[in-house]
Design a protein around this motif. Sequence first.
Motif, mmCIF file in Angstrom:
data_model
loop_
_atom_site.group_PDB
_atom_site.id
_atom_site.type_symbol
_atom_site.label_atom_id
_atom_site.label_comp_id
_atom_site.label_asym_id
_atom_site.label_seq_id
_atom_site.Cartn_x
_atom_site.Cartn_y
_atom_site.Cartn_z
ATOM 1 N N ASN A 78 0.623 -1.326 0.416
ATOM 2 C CA ASN A 78 0.161 -0.191 -0.091
ATOM 3 C C ASN A 78 0.681 0.993 0.090
ATOM 4 O O ASN A 78 0.608 1.938 -0.545
ATOM 5 C CB ASN A 78 -0.777 0.438 1.208
ATOM 6 N N GLU A 82 0.879 4.248 -2.681
ATOM 7 C CA GLU A 82 0.451 5.212 -2.072
ATOM 8 C C GLU A 82 1.913 6.499 -2.619
ATOM 9 O O GLU A 82 1.275 7.379 -2.752
ATOM 10 C CB GLU A 82 0.396 5.643 -0.839
ATOM 11 N N LYS A 132 -4.726 -2.024 -0.234
ATOM 12 C CA LYS A 132 -6.133 -0.140 -1.104
ATOM 13 C C LYS A 132 -5.772 0.084 -2.642
ATOM 14 O O LYS A 132 -5.717 0.276 -3.400
ATOM 15 C CB LYS A 132 -5.002 0.688 -0.502
ATOM 16 N N TRP A 133 -4.676 -1.419 -2.795
ATOM 17 C CA TRP A 133 -4.030 -1.007 -4.691
ATOM 18 C C TRP A 133 -5.463 -1.697 -5.554
ATOM 19 O O TRP A 133 -5.840 -3.017 -4.961
ATOM 20 C CB TRP A 133 -2.544 -1.502 -4.506
#
Length: 133
Positions: A78, A82, A132-133
Amino acid sequence: MAERPTTSWRHGIAEEAEELAAGTLGPECACMAGLLPEELLTATDEVLDIFEGELPGLGEATDEKVLSVVERVVLALNTVDEAHNGAAFETDEREELCNYIDQSLTEHGVDVVALTARHGLGRYQLTDKWRKW
């Protein structure tokens, strides 16, 4: 042993460069090097180095220990994502990373199907809680 996604990504970049040099691929069709810059590959490899270092002995570990290792690798990925504005990994790359995590755990004695079932998850939901990816 499971092949790291970054290995196949680098191979694809090299093949694309060869095709460009040979004139069998037009520049407008070349995208891999732009999608997967070396800094992304290096950062991803650093995360996977740590993950691989945690794999030995997981076949005998508790669910909590295994899930903790999965959580750490996913959270680290993640962070890589980011750092690349949330666009580091496209659909294919996400699937390759998830498969790599699954295969690596399996190769080290973790029954991923049983692990996920014990936690009310489907086989391919192992990383979903943190990803989150």
